[in-house]
Design a protein around this motif. Sequence first.
Motif, PDB file in Angstrom:
ATOM      1  N   MET A 228       0.802  -1.220   0.000  1.00 40.28           N
ATOM      2  CA  MET A 228       0.000   0.000   0.000  1.00 40.28           C
ATOM      3  C   MET A 228       0.837   1.274   0.000  1.00 40.28           C
TER       4      MET A 228
ATOM      5  N   SER B  26       3.978   0.067  -3.219  1.00 41.02           N
ATOM      6  CA  SER B  26       3.615  -0.627  -4.465  1.00 41.02           C
ATOM      7  C   SER B  26       4.740  -1.548  -4.906  1.00 41.02           C
TER       8      SER B  26
ATOM      9  N   ARG C  89      -5.006  -6.172  -9.633  1.00 44.28           N
ATOM     10  CA  ARG C  89      -5.680  -5.394 -10.681  1.00 44.28           C
ATOM     11  C   ARG C  89      -6.967  -6.068 -11.116  1.00 44.28           C
TER      12      ARG C  89
ATOM     13  N   ARG D  67      -8.834   7.342 -10.498  1.00 44.79           N
ATOM     14  CA  ARG D  67      -7.728   6.414 -10.712  1.00 44.79           C
ATOM     15  C   ARG D  67      -6.553   7.147 -11.361  1.00 44.79           C
TER      16      ARG D  67
ATOM     17  N   PRO E 260       1.045   0.424 -16.853  1.00 44.60           N
ATOM     18  CA  PRO E 260       0.530   1.347 -15.824  1.00 44.60           C
ATOM     19  C   PRO E 260       0.960   0.923 -14.430  1.00 44.60           C
ATOM     20  N   ARG E 261       1.381   1.890 -13.663  1.00 43.07           N
ATOM     21  CA  ARG E 261       1.782   1.609 -12.291  1.00 43.07           C
ATOM     22  C   ARG E 261       0.551   1.314 -11.451  1.00 43.07           C
ATOM     23  N   LEU E 262       0.775   0.568 -10.378  1.00 46.38           N
ATOM     24  CA  LEU E 262      -0.294   0.343  -9.421  1.00 46.38           C
ATOM     25  C   LEU E 262      -0.197   1.481  -8.411  1.00 46.38           C
ATOM     26  N   PRO E 263      -1.204   2.326  -8.329  1.00 46.37           N
ATOM     27  CA  PRO E 263      -1.066   3.466  -7.424  1.00 46.37           C
ATOM     28  C   PRO E 263      -0.952   3.022  -5.971  1.00 46.37           C
ATOM     29  N   LYS E 264      -0.242   3.791  -5.190  1.00 45.03           N
ATOM     30  CA  LYS E 264      -0.150   3.503  -3.769  1.00 45.03           C
ATOM     31  C   LYS E 264      -1.469   3.873  -3.107  1.00 45.03           C
TER      32      LYS E 264
END
Lengths: 682, 231
Positions: free
Chosen positions: A380, A383, A394, B41, B154-158
Amino acid sequence: MHDTPTREVFWNIRPIWLTYVLLAPVLAAFFAGVWNHVRRWRAGKPIQRVDNWRERLRGFFTDAVAQDQIRTGDPGAGMFHILLSWGFVALFIGTTVVFVHYDLHLPIMQGWFYLVFQALILDLFGLGAMVGLLIAAYRRYVARLPRLTHGLARDGFFLGALFAILFTGYMVEGLRIVATQDPWAPWTPVGTAFGRALVALGVDSYEQQLAWHRSLWWFHLAVSYVFIGYIPYSKMRHMFTSPAAVFTRNLGPAGRLEPLDMENSETLGVKTLRDFDWKDLLDLDACTECGRCQAVCPAYAVGKPLNPKMLILDMQRQLSQEIGGLPWQNASGEPQPIIGTSIDPETLWSCTTCNACVEACPVEIEHVAKVVDLRRFQVMEESAFPETAQEAVRGIEDRGHPFRGSQASRRDWYADLPYVRELAGVGQAEYLFWVGCAVAFNERAQKIARAVAQIMHAAGLDFAVLGEEETCTGDPARRIGHEYLYEMHARQNVETLNGYGVKRIVTACPHCFNTLKNEYPDYGGRYEVIHHSQLIRELIDAGRLPLSKTEFERITYHDPCYLGRYNREYDAPRAVVDALGTNRVEMNRSRRRGFCCGAGGGRYWMDDNPGQRINVERAREAAATGADAVCTACPFCMLMMEDGLNTVAAEQGRDPVPTRDVAELVAAALEEQQAGDQRAAG
Amino acid sequence: MVIGPFDLNALEVAVRLKERYGAQVTALTLGSGKAKDALRRALAMGADAAVLVDDGQMAPKEPSVATRALAAAVRKLGGLDLVLCGRQSGEWDFGQVGALLAEELGMPFVPFVPRLEASGDGWRLEREVEGGLLVVDVSGPCVASITNATDNQPRLPKVKDIMMANRKPIQVWGPVELGLGEEDVGEAANRLEVLELFIPEVKSECEFVEGDDGAAKGAALARKLWDRKVI
């Protein structure tokens, strides 16, 4: 003068005051060390672990006093530890009696009490402790138990010191007995035997006995004092910290993780040791290095870079460096991130959260909760987690299920089953069948859903599914460490379920089962949650399922961790298998010692290095039973076992042993019976 | 509501450019109020501002109409150095917005771009072409449609960023704010009609090739493949 049984304290020892002078620095070192540890735990965050005293005391007596958990599965360890710990507790009480008698001038060490307790019982307990030490030494240096290979030299020092204390104690006692011609000698048989042996070895003059007694007495004192002062600075501190951890154990369901206050947390998850709660930090100091966790860890067994024992000890070392340890190790160490400092990221991601370590730990250390706490921060805040796990996350974010590539819909499996109705259509039903993502989307696992529906229909139960309204429970996200995503799904599902007024839920997935049952109450979702194996067992017992025999002769049952260890359901699936008229054979590791399939904790979606596949290890064990089918009660276990058994079959050049969910076996037997009935009628 | 896959790549490229050169990234979309989820997002992934062109009063059934509304919003934002979009949308896959947008804005257009960098007073863009890459320089602002590549996933957002994104404002512009009339974005502006949309039925069958040994099975398999004109 021998009217009242007793003995003379400090008989041959002068100056007596020296013993007190020497004790002062020992006690100072001891209490400084104790305070140091208390200070370490106080650095942790608050958590309620001193409520419910009844239950806690009960646990304390069974596991710290009676030491049930040390005996479990390893009688040798139980024997050695009971003898040693109780021997020294008794001897400590004996020393206290001397203190009261001599220093407080309360003459209690006399008469029958002296003879029975202070003389006879202590004599025997001391002998027991020596036997215990010999067993411990045998396990380490002769039998060489693999789980006890850590710190062998240091353990040798402790064992040697304790043995020296006991041995010289008996020598001192024996010399006093022979020198004073103690009339109560028969009450101390071991000490008397030592005395006679020394006489036989040539210590036979009174002067010699006095001289030997004096020097051995001071040696005994010196070793004892050094040991006492050293306790808080060594793993021997576990004599205090382990009972403390046992007392403050987690009394909640094993399968429930502590929710996180997202809005008000400065750090999401655990970055530095100070982000843990105090019980977590106490756990680090409570470790006895017994290695039971290591012995049962599936990741360790296949050579992945995770050893639950070292996970704890590595963090303990960091704790010593950062928040005090030895007095000269200043507590000024800046808090460092745990991951990258003492724990490797790969270690963190190797855990399947199977809970075998927690179950095996005799002192209630909670490894899995710590792993998830650390993952929470990595996921969290940073990342930083495996790409494959990100895909699963995802998938849950975008489509409400972790199977990202799947083209299927939640409705596919019942497209041709008219009796499967949706709650939106029927309004309410006695049972909600919570299907679960794996069961709904995986083509192979869909057969489990069909089997469960078929069984419920055959038994005439009123049930419905949520269809497209169902979404992932959030379990994979939560165990991967994405608490935020989990919480969103938990809230959404609770809203859906409460909206329909759902009361009873049947599910075919132990992960959904655990989350719905143990974790949703935190979000206002309280339901009677039933695993399909439990329902099927009830239906069979009630005579509502006419079954023929199964086609398989010999079946072995694999315990899913989230059904077995986490929720203590070992019997229902076995009872169902037994009802199918087959031979049930057990694998070596079963029930609470069941070995994970490798899928838990989000590992299902992550890659395994060849040669480090937990499911293959488990499949080997299953195949070795000679069973002609492996039965599971979890879609993930089924897929993992099927894959593992295929690999094993290819290695051995034969056909793979088939894997079946318990519901599939029952549905097949049901069909067979119905077909038989029709033949009979026709 | 989620962001289309190629639009995610475009967003990732934009955020990387921002991290490299320093810039203000604005996420722009056309849709109903539900599209705010997608914009949140984008904010979580690193966009600085978000604008929703509300199509409640519009009828953007075809890309040219939708693009007209988007172009009006781009003009209203003003002073842009670069306009990025996904190479095609996630639902209809028309793949026209980029080109039409460039036309509307009077800017050069480079399609199928996996990556780009600043160059002179403009940009140096790589464009995917059959069997290779074409590198082009553009002076001044341009429109590029972004295709996926390993370095623009695409990055996974924190989660902290997701939570912060929930607190950021989203601007909403309708036809009035954009100065668009019925003739620009109304029902009558649509000239393209989709006749049918369907998922082709895919049937899969599993057939075991019989044979006494490996060689026989191989021969049988080859015959079957031959019969079906696969080989």
